[in-house]
Enzyme design. Structure first.
Site, PDB file in Angstrom:
ATOM      1  N   PHE A   9      12.235  14.152  10.084  1.00  0.00           N
ATOM      2  CA  PHE A   9      11.193  13.109  10.281  1.00  0.00           C
ATOM      3  C   PHE A   9      11.424  12.421  11.741  1.00  0.00           C
ATOM      4  CE2 PHE A   9       8.077  12.817   6.811  1.00  0.00           C
ATOM      5  CZ  PHE A   9       8.458  13.927   6.057  1.00  0.00           C
ATOM      6  N   TYR A  38       3.336   2.227  17.259  1.00  0.00           N
ATOM      7  CA  TYR A  38       4.563   2.667  17.309  1.00  0.00           C
ATOM      8  C   TYR A  38       5.721   1.637  17.955  1.00  0.00           C
ATOM      9  CZ  TYR A  38       1.696   6.684  16.703  1.00  0.00           C
ATOM     10  OH  TYR A  38       0.729   7.514  16.242  1.00  0.00           O
ATOM     11  N   ALA A  56      -4.491  17.522  10.569  1.00  0.00           N
ATOM     12  CA  ALA A  56      -4.978  17.691  11.725  1.00  0.00           C
ATOM     13  C   ALA A  56      -5.309  19.419  11.797  1.00  0.00           C
ATOM     14  CB  ALA A  56      -4.456  17.287  12.932  1.00  0.00           C
ATOM     15  N   GLY A  63      -3.947  12.563  15.429  1.00  0.00           N
ATOM     16  CA  GLY A  63      -3.424  13.755  14.951  1.00  0.00           C
ATOM     17  C   GLY A  63      -2.510  14.388  15.868  1.00  0.00           C
ATOM     18  N   ASP A  64      -1.577  15.152  14.902  1.00  0.00           N
ATOM     19  CA  ASP A  64      -0.550  15.800  15.738  1.00  0.00           C
ATOM     20  C   ASP A  64      -0.887  17.039  15.780  1.00  0.00           C
ATOM     21  OD1 ASP A  64       1.600  14.027  16.321  1.00  0.00           O
ATOM     22  OD2 ASP A  64       2.127  13.883  14.258  1.00  0.00           O
ATOM     23  N   HIS A  73       3.336  -0.894   3.944  1.00  0.00           N
ATOM     24  CA  HIS A  73       2.795   0.272   3.698  1.00  0.00           C
ATOM     25  C   HIS A  73       3.990   1.157   3.484  1.00  0.00           C
ATOM     26  CE1 HIS A  73      -0.652   3.103   3.658  1.00  0.00           C
ATOM     27  NE2 HIS A  73       0.285   3.946   4.772  1.00  0.00           N
ATOM     28  N   GLU A  92       1.043   5.580   0.679  1.00  0.00           N
ATOM     29  CA  GLU A  92       0.481   6.700   1.557  1.00  0.00           C
ATOM     30  C   GLU A  92       0.913   7.921   0.709  1.00  0.00           C
ATOM     31  OE1 GLU A  92       0.179   6.717   5.820  1.00  0.00           O
ATOM     32  OE2 GLU A  92       0.819   8.546   5.791  1.00  0.00           O
ATOM     33  N   SER A 102       0.840  -1.356   0.043  1.00  0.00           N
ATOM     34  CA  SER A 102      -0.097   0.013  -0.014  1.00  0.00           C
ATOM     35  C   SER A 102       1.026   1.295   0.021  1.00  0.00           C
ATOM     36  CB  SER A 102      -0.704   0.147   1.289  1.00  0.00           C
ATOM     37  OG  SER A 102      -0.305  -0.310   2.369  1.00  0.00           O
TER      38      SER A 102
HETATM   39  C1  LIG Z   1       0.089   5.138   9.913  1.00  0.00           C
HETATM   40  C2  LIG Z   1      -0.099   6.304  10.491  1.00  0.00           C
HETATM   41  C3  LIG Z   1      -0.824   7.399   9.724  1.00  0.00           C
HETATM   42  C4  LIG Z   1      -0.900   8.592  10.239  1.00  0.00           C
HETATM   43  N1  LIG Z   1      -1.552   9.482   9.632  1.00  0.00           N
HETATM   44  C5  LIG Z   1      -1.847  10.838  10.135  1.00  0.00           C
HETATM   45  C6  LIG Z   1      -2.575  11.824   9.505  1.00  0.00           C
HETATM   46  O1  LIG Z   1      -3.277  11.582   8.254  1.00  0.00           O
HETATM   47  N2  LIG Z   1      -2.629  12.940   9.830  1.00  0.00           N
HETATM   48  C7  LIG Z   1      -1.998  13.373  11.205  1.00  0.00           C
HETATM   49  O2  LIG Z   1      -2.041  14.639  11.542  1.00  0.00           O
HETATM   50  N3  LIG Z   1      -1.199  12.465  11.597  1.00  0.00           N
HETATM   51  C8  LIG Z   1      -1.130  11.251  11.224  1.00  0.00           C
HETATM   52  N4  LIG Z   1      -0.334  10.200  11.822  1.00  0.00           N
HETATM   53  C9  LIG Z   1       0.448  10.811  13.024  1.00  0.00           C
HETATM   54  C10 LIG Z   1      -0.351  10.601  14.455  1.00  0.00           C
HETATM   55  O3  LIG Z   1      -1.473  11.565  14.546  1.00  0.00           O
HETATM   56  C11 LIG Z   1       0.521  11.094  15.728  1.00  0.00           C
HETATM   57  O4  LIG Z   1       1.394  10.083  15.636  1.00  0.00           O
HETATM   58  C12 LIG Z   1      -0.323  11.491  16.828  1.00  0.00           C
HETATM   59  O5  LIG Z   1       0.718  12.217  17.529  1.00  0.00           O
HETATM   60  C13 LIG Z   1      -0.723  10.146  17.582  1.00  0.00           C
HETATM   61  O6  LIG Z   1      -1.834   9.848  16.816  1.00  0.00           O
HETATM   62  P1  LIG Z   1      -2.445   8.503  17.289  1.00  0.00           P
HETATM   63  O7  LIG Z   1      -3.792   8.277  16.516  1.00  0.00           O
HETATM   64  O8  LIG Z   1      -1.418   7.327  17.365  1.00  0.00           O
HETATM   65  O9  LIG Z   1      -3.128   8.954  18.933  1.00  0.00           O
HETATM   66  P2  LIG Z   1      -3.388   8.119  20.254  1.00  0.00           P
HETATM   67  O10 LIG Z   1      -3.658   6.726  19.962  1.00  0.00           O
HETATM   68  O11 LIG Z   1      -4.584   9.118  20.696  1.00  0.00           O
HETATM   69  O12 LIG Z   1      -1.922   8.405  21.092  1.00  0.00           O
HETATM   70  C14 LIG Z   1      -1.553   9.642  21.435  1.00  0.00           C
HETATM   71  C15 LIG Z   1      -0.809   9.807  22.762  1.00  0.00           C
HETATM   72  O13 LIG Z   1      -1.539   9.276  23.719  1.00  0.00           O
HETATM   73  C16 LIG Z   1      -1.582   8.330  24.358  1.00  0.00           C
HETATM   74  N5  LIG Z   1      -2.672   7.833  24.545  1.00  0.00           N
HETATM   75  C17 LIG Z   1      -3.570   7.136  23.871  1.00  0.00           C
HETATM   76  N6  LIG Z   1      -4.959   6.867  24.352  1.00  0.00           N
HETATM   77  C18 LIG Z   1      -4.643   7.390  25.544  1.00  0.00           C
HETATM   78  C19 LIG Z   1      -5.692   7.553  26.809  1.00  0.00           C
HETATM   79  N7  LIG Z   1      -6.825   6.789  26.418  1.00  0.00           N
HETATM   80  N8  LIG Z   1      -5.336   8.079  27.859  1.00  0.00           N
HETATM   81  C20 LIG Z   1      -4.077   8.767  28.085  1.00  0.00           C
HETATM   82  N9  LIG Z   1      -3.334   8.638  26.914  1.00  0.00           N
HETATM   83  C21 LIG Z   1      -3.376   8.020  25.843  1.00  0.00           C
HETATM   84  C22 LIG Z   1      -0.557   7.368  23.569  1.00  0.00           C
HETATM   85  O14 LIG Z   1      -0.008   6.417  24.331  1.00  0.00           O
HETATM   86  C23 LIG Z   1       0.295   8.358  22.681  1.00  0.00           C
HETATM   87  O15 LIG Z   1       1.314   8.719  23.568  1.00  0.00           O
HETATM   88  C24 LIG Z   1      -0.257   9.259  11.284  1.00  0.00           C
HETATM   89  C25 LIG Z   1       0.572   8.189  12.229  1.00  0.00           C
HETATM   90  C26 LIG Z   1       0.912   6.799  11.483  1.00  0.00           C
HETATM   91  C27 LIG Z   1       1.702   5.754  12.342  1.00  0.00           C
END
Ligand SMILES: Cc1cc2nc3c(=O)[nH]c(=O)nc-3n(C[C@H](O)[C@H](O)[C@H](O)COP(=O)(O)OP(=O)(O)OC[C@H]3O[C@@H](n4cnc5c(N)ncnc54)[C@H](O)[C@@H]3O)c2cc1C
Length: 291
Positions: free
Chosen positions: A217, A146, A50, A107-108, A267, A16, A14
């Site tokens: 990165f 991660y 984001a 999202g970041d 991917h 991206e 895949s």
């Molecule tokens: C395959 C892939 C695709 C991506 N695509 C995008 C994109 O399209 N747009 C973009 O903006 N970013 C994207 N990202 C980056 C991603 O948004 C960032 O890594 C972001 O910082 C974390 O996203 P997450 O969904 O893992 O968040 P979460 O799963 O919410 O995790 C974020 C942090 O919070 C902690 N956490 C999780 N759940 C909880 C909870 N319930 N209570 C307390 N702490 C918690 C986790 O351990 C982690 O440290 C992508 C990353 C990957 C690996």
């Protein structure tokens, strides 16, 4: 088709891409998508900003990749900066348009601090968004994971427990953050399996494009540059063309070893640059039969 079902029948490749900043950039990205179509990707994905400014183009690209190029797509969706009502409108629209797959993310936070107060975010974490989607819409849901731990996490165990929560809330597959040492991925898979995470885990691979880009990165996402790669980056510090050629060779070895290990797919983070991924796939001719 749902990615969960695709993975059940084949080892996937895949790609991206990310959306352009304005309408004029759309054609360029679509050209890149088209140029990699000959490698028969099982799905392509488009990132979601984001920060908000490029969201419209993410949606347009997803629709065009599906309608014009007949590609299976995975739409990225982030929950920060969106209310539940906004997310509902997006999800309904995508469902109506025939999108089957979503990777649900937090999202970041943009560097300008635009979202730091989280005022408009109904959901604070990906696991909340996943639950919301799983309970209300028919999509196949993926989530991020991660191998070297998310940079904001307190510990590897903590991070893994939240990854597990994403799966318990409805994620049917995981895609990893980039990594340059396969051992980090293998260790992560072992830890995940030992914690009862059984869904497919797809490794994400970003070929080196330049020394500067790789350092930027990896520092942003908290990934390590192993010493053998660091030495190569130093060597090609001011020579992007040679760094890119080295990156192709490095990724070929990385993907070859992942494939031998038995990953369910790879991917590629294409970053809208098709050259390296084409070279890698030309060289590897991966057998996609399930082992
Ligand atoms: C395959 C892939 C695709 C991506 N695509 C995008 C994109 O399209 N747009 C973009 O903006 N970013 C994207 N990202 C980056 C991603 O948004 C960032 O890594 C972001 O910082 C974390 O996203 P997450 O969904 O893992 O968040 P979460 O799963 O919410 O995790 C974020 C942090 O919070 C902690 N956490 C999780 N759940 C909880 C909870 N319930 N209570 C307390 N702490 C918690 C986790 O351990 C982690 O440290 C992508 C990353 C990957 C690996």
């Amino acid at each position: 088709m749902r990615i969960h079902n695709i993975i059940a029948g084949t080892r996937t490749i895949s790609f991206e891409f990310f959306p352009p900043k304005d309408t004029s950039g759309m054609i360029g990205v679509l050209d890149k998508i088209k140029s990699l179509k000959s490698y028969s990707p099982d799905f392509v994905s488009i990132t979601y900003g984001a920060g908000g400014s490029t969201r419209r183009f993410s949606e347009e690209l997803i629709m065009q990749a599906k309608a014009e190029h007949d590609l299976e797509v995975m739409a990225h969706l982030t929950c920060i900066g969106h209310s539940a009502d906004e997310l509902d409108a997006i999800l309904r629209r995508w469902d109506k348009s025939g999108i089957d797959n979503i990777i649900a993310l937090r999202g970041d936070f943009p560097k300008d601090g635009f979202l730091n107060s989280n005022i408009n975010s109904t959901f604070q974490h990906a696991s909340d968004l996943i639950k919301f989607i799983d309970e209300n819409y028919p999509f196949c849901i993926g989530a991020a994971c991660y191998p070297e731990c998310h940079p904001e996490s307190i510990s590897i165990e903590d991070d893994l427990s939240f990854t597990k929560l994403k799966v318990e809330n409805g994620a049917e597959f995981l895609i990893t953050q980039l990594f340059y040492d396969n051992d980090d991925f293998y260790r992560f898979v072992e830890r995940a399996r030992s914690q009862g995470i059984t869904v497919p885990i797809i490794p994400g691979v970003l070929p080196v494009l330049s020394a500067k880009q790789t350092r930027r990165f990896t520092s942003l996402c908290g990934a390590r540059i192993p010493s053998n790669l660091a030495a190569k980056l130093n060597k090609y510090e001011n020579d992007d063309k040679s760094a890119r050629a080295m990156g192709v060779d490095y990724a070929i070895k990385q993907v070859e070893s992942l494939w031998d290990y038995g990953v369910c797919g790879v991917h590629f983070y294409v970053l809208n640059r098709s050259y390296s991924v084409s070279k890698i796939l030309d060289s590897l001719k991966l057998d996609r039969q399930l082992i």
